[in-house]
Structures are given as structure tokens and as C-alpha cells.
Design a protein around this motif. Sequence first.
Motif, PDB file in Angstrom:
ATOM      1  N   THR A   1      -8.330  -4.856   8.277  1.00 40.37           N
ATOM      2  CA  THR A   1      -7.271  -3.920   8.670  1.00 40.37           C
ATOM      3  C   THR A   1      -5.893  -4.549   8.498  1.00 40.37           C
ATOM      4  N   VAL A   2      -5.760  -5.775   8.993  1.00 43.89           N
ATOM      5  CA  VAL A   2      -4.447  -6.432   8.919  1.00 43.89           C
ATOM      6  C   VAL A   2      -4.091  -6.751   7.472  1.00 43.89           C
ATOM      7  N   ASP A   3      -5.071  -7.197   6.701  1.00 40.69           N
ATOM      8  CA  ASP A   3      -4.799  -7.481   5.290  1.00 40.69           C
ATOM      9  C   ASP A   3      -4.325  -6.221   4.556  1.00 40.69           C
ATOM     10  N   ALA A   4      -4.962  -5.102   4.857  1.00 41.56           N
ATOM     11  CA  ALA A   4      -4.568  -3.842   4.202  1.00 41.56           C
ATOM     12  C   ALA A   4      -3.141  -3.463   4.606  1.00 41.56           C
ATOM     13  N   THR A   5      -2.825  -3.651   5.896  1.00 40.68           N
ATOM     14  CA  THR A   5      -1.471  -3.359   6.361  1.00 40.68           C
ATOM     15  C   THR A   5      -0.460  -4.263   5.665  1.00 40.68           C
ATOM     16  N   ALA A   6      -0.809  -5.532   5.528  1.00 39.50           N
ATOM     17  CA  ALA A   6       0.080  -6.475   4.841  1.00 39.50           C
ATOM     18  C   ALA A   6       0.272  -6.044   3.382  1.00 39.50           C
ATOM     19  N   ASP A   7      -0.812  -5.633   2.740  1.00 40.69           N
ATOM     20  CA  ASP A   7      -0.698  -5.137   1.359  1.00 40.69           C
ATOM     21  C   ASP A   7       0.272  -3.966   1.291  1.00 40.69           C
ATOM     22  N   PHE A   8       0.146  -3.067   2.286  1.00 43.25           N
ATOM     23  CA  PHE A   8       1.049  -1.913   2.318  1.00 43.25           C
ATOM     24  C   PHE A   8       2.502  -2.359   2.436  1.00 43.25           C
ATOM     25  N   PHE A   9       2.782  -3.265   3.368  1.00 43.30           N
ATOM     26  CA  PHE A   9       4.171  -3.723   3.564  1.00 43.30           C
ATOM     27  C   PHE A   9       4.710  -4.414   2.309  1.00 43.30           C
ATOM     28  N   ILE A  10       3.879  -5.217   1.694  1.00 42.56           N
ATOM     29  CA  ILE A  10       4.308  -5.924   0.468  1.00 42.56           C
ATOM     30  C   ILE A  10       4.711  -4.922  -0.613  1.00 42.56           C
ATOM     31  N   GLU A  11       3.840  -3.920  -0.810  1.00 39.59           N
ATOM     32  CA  GLU A  11       4.136  -2.926  -1.845  1.00 39.59           C
ATOM     33  C   GLU A  11       5.359  -2.074  -1.471  1.00 39.59           C
ATOM     34  N   ALA A  12       5.423  -1.662  -0.210  1.00 37.64           N
ATOM     35  CA  ALA A  12       6.520  -0.794   0.229  1.00 37.64           C
ATOM     36  C   ALA A  12       7.863  -1.509   0.150  1.00 37.64           C
ATOM     37  N   LEU A  13       7.827  -2.827   0.266  1.00 37.84           N
ATOM     38  CA  LEU A  13       9.087  -3.587   0.249  1.00 37.84           C
ATOM     39  C   LEU A  13       9.466  -4.060  -1.155  1.00 37.84           C
ATOM     40  N   GLY A  14       8.594  -3.787  -2.131  1.00 41.25           N
ATOM     41  CA  GLY A  14       8.995  -4.087  -3.508  1.00 41.25           C
ATOM     42  C   GLY A  14       8.034  -4.950  -4.296  1.00 41.25           C
TER      43      GLY A  14
ATOM     44  N   THR B   1      -1.730   0.647  -3.005  1.00 46.10           N
ATOM     45  CA  THR B   1      -2.114   1.944  -3.580  1.00 46.10           C
ATOM     46  C   THR B   1      -3.182   1.808  -4.663  1.00 46.10           C
ATOM     47  N   SER B   2      -3.225   0.671  -5.355  1.00 47.93           N
ATOM     48  CA  SER B   2      -4.243   0.518  -6.401  1.00 47.93           C
ATOM     49  C   SER B   2      -5.649   0.446  -5.797  1.00 47.93           C
ATOM     50  N   VAL B   3      -5.732   0.029  -4.543  1.00 48.19           N
ATOM     51  CA  VAL B   3      -7.036  -0.062  -3.868  1.00 48.19           C
ATOM     52  C   VAL B   3      -7.292   1.149  -2.979  1.00 48.19           C
ATOM     53  N   HIS B   4      -6.274   1.525  -2.195  1.00 45.56           N
ATOM     54  CA  HIS B   4      -6.481   2.537  -1.147  1.00 45.56           C
ATOM     55  C   HIS B   4      -5.957   3.930  -1.497  1.00 45.56           C
ATOM     56  N   GLY B   5      -5.233   4.042  -2.598  1.00 52.49           N
ATOM     57  CA  GLY B   5      -4.634   5.343  -2.929  1.00 52.49           C
ATOM     58  C   GLY B   5      -3.338   5.553  -2.156  1.00 52.49           C
TER      59      GLY B   5
END
Lengths: 195, 195
Positions: B97-110, B116-120
Motif C-alpha cells: 500500500t505504501v509503495d503504491a502511494t509513493a509511486d503515486f506521489f512520485i508520478e504526480a510530482l513529475g 499509472t502504468s501499473v494501477h491505471g
Amino acid sequence: MQNQKKESCNTQKVNSFTQIDQMPKGRIKSFFAGDEVRHAEPMIDIIFPSVAFPSNKIFKTIGEGRIREMVWHHHELLLKTKVGKLFPANKEAFKMTVDATADFFIEALGGENIFTSVHGEPKLRVRHFKIPIDENDREIWLSMYKKTLKEIDFPKEHLEEFWNWIEPLSIRMINRRTNMQNIKRHYWNDVRISF
Amino acid sequence: MQNQKKESCNTQKVNSFTQIDQMPKGRIKSFFAGDEVRHAEPMIDIIFPSVAFPSNKIFKTIGEGRIREMVWHHHELLLKTKVGKLFPANKEAFKMTVDATADFFIEALGGENIFTSVHGEPKLRVRHFKIPIDENDREIWLSMYKKTLKEIDFPKEHLEEFWNWIEPLSIRMINRRTNMQNIKRHYWNDVRISF
């Protein structure tokens, strides 16, 4: 809220989550990390529809006793559903809850002020906040009312007025959202055939 | 929703529950059982405010590693609060869960599109529907972010942009209402002094 309202209605800029959910894919992603800050619009969830409060005709026709029977019948049906778990397990506490609800219905339909004189203002949404009520709980509550009205032989000539009250009223108890969809409406024209 | 929106915005007739809650007492009772049916107006709950998505400046400054550290730091703080109970108890599931959230923040911040490539699509509100999140849970989530940003020494020049994103964004995760009040805002001008 004043400013937010202005923002929403004067500029027509507030969309609902249901609308967003139906938009083509890829829209949200486009907000990510451009060279400048990007603003996603304000959003609302659902609009709780207008509620048509019944006249005193129902009370004049069926009286306090039958309204009380109706409320008890409904709650006995609810107990057999998953909504039953939202009520007190203790029998005495359960009885107090149902009696108070019956008092409310009696007063709302035209009887004496037996609810407000004891409990104060109805504030139904506020009273239900302590219990999580989702869209499906409301579906069950309403469908058990449909069953109740048939089983207690509620006077046909007053069904429409009663239904047009409880159907939108029940939406106002929803305090737990589990999806992006609009709340399902059960308009009289669609349900009248069941009676 | 189309009709409801028209009803609300064109006629300016939709009030919020917060407004109703502040009205003089006795208003609702007056709907009870007159000689004719009476209509209570449509109502909305809160307006979810505009969200300012940050530019890619933050990612360019602090990079993937520090964003991942930030998200982990935040979650370790959350575990010590009642919000911690909303996360998986299983350690491996919590890490995912935390790794996915971190992935989200990384992508959202640039960063790269590792979320999105994994989770849509992000669909953050939808993703959180399975967990009941109330106003107070959001307060905790946000205050633990304030603590995190201080403890990890987030670059001061990017704090405002980051805060202006997560503060309104966090409101969109609320799916369980427990009161009639507006959601508390924590504007940058009020919180900047804490940093």
C-alpha cells in the motif's frame, strides 16, 4: 461556504463526482506535473433532492394506532436484513428507538407533537450521524417500506403522498458514500405498479 | 443529475446542510402536516474545493528517493494514530500500500509514470471508497503530513506548492460524514508559521 456557493452557482463551475466518473479516461492524469501548477475544479457529490412533506390527510385517515403498527412492522422487516445490525441489540433499547421513530411519524403525518415535545427538533440527518448509512442501506430501508405498505394494507389513495415523502427523505440519511454514482431514485410512477 | 444541476444553479435554490444547521430553530417542524403537501428544498452537503496540482519543480528538486522517504515517514506516523487502523495489519500488504502511494506521489510530482502504468488512472476518491474516512481521519492525515514535512526537512521554497495540493486533495477522500459542519480548511497562510 458563501464564497464556495458563489464560485459554484454564479460561474456554473461545480461538477459532480458522478459526472467526472463518466468522463473519458485520461483526464485526471493530465493534471500531473506540468511546468506550472494546474487547478482541478471544485466538485460536489450528490444533490439531496427536494422532499415533499405529506399533508395531515394520512393521519386523519389511518390515525395514530395504525401509524405505530406500520413503523413496528417496518422495523421487524429491517431486523431480518443487514440494516438490522445498525439497531441496538438490546431489546429495550431497540423498543425505545422504534417507539421514538413511531412518535416522529405520527407527528410528521399530522398527530400531536409527541416527538418534538420530548426530543426537540427532528434533525433526522444529524440524529443518524452516529450510524454509518450507505447507499445500499437506504435501498434496503426503502424496499422494506414498500413491503410494509403492502402488508399492512396502507390506504391506496394516500400511498403516493406517503411514498413521495419517504423516498427522497431516506436519501438524506446517507452519510457513507461507497461509489461515484447518483443515488438511485424510486419515483412513484415506477413503483406504483408494485402496489 | 442534469435536471438537479439545473434546479440548483439556475434557480440558486440549493443550500448546504451547513447553512441549514445554522438556521433559527423551528424551521423544519413547520414542514409538518399542513393541509397541503409542503416541499423542502434540494440540499447539498459540502463543496469539495479546487485542487492545485503541483508543477514538476518539486520532483526536479528532491527526486524519487526523497519522495519515497517522505511517504514512508508519513505512514509510519499514521500508524501511531487511529488512522493507522485503516491500513492492512499484514506487514507485506501494508508495504504494498505504501509503495503504491509513493509511486503515486512520485508520478504526480513529475517522475515517470510508475503508478499509472501499473494501477491505471489515479481515481483517488474511488480507491478509498472501501475504507470509511471521516472528517477527523482527514485532520489526522493532514497534521501528520505537516509533521512529516518538518521532520524530513522538505525544501522550504516548495512547501507552499506541495501544501496547496495535499490540503484540498485530502478533502476528496472523505466518504463518511459525521456532522453538519463545513470541512475545516488549513490554508497555507495559516499553517506557514508552523514550518
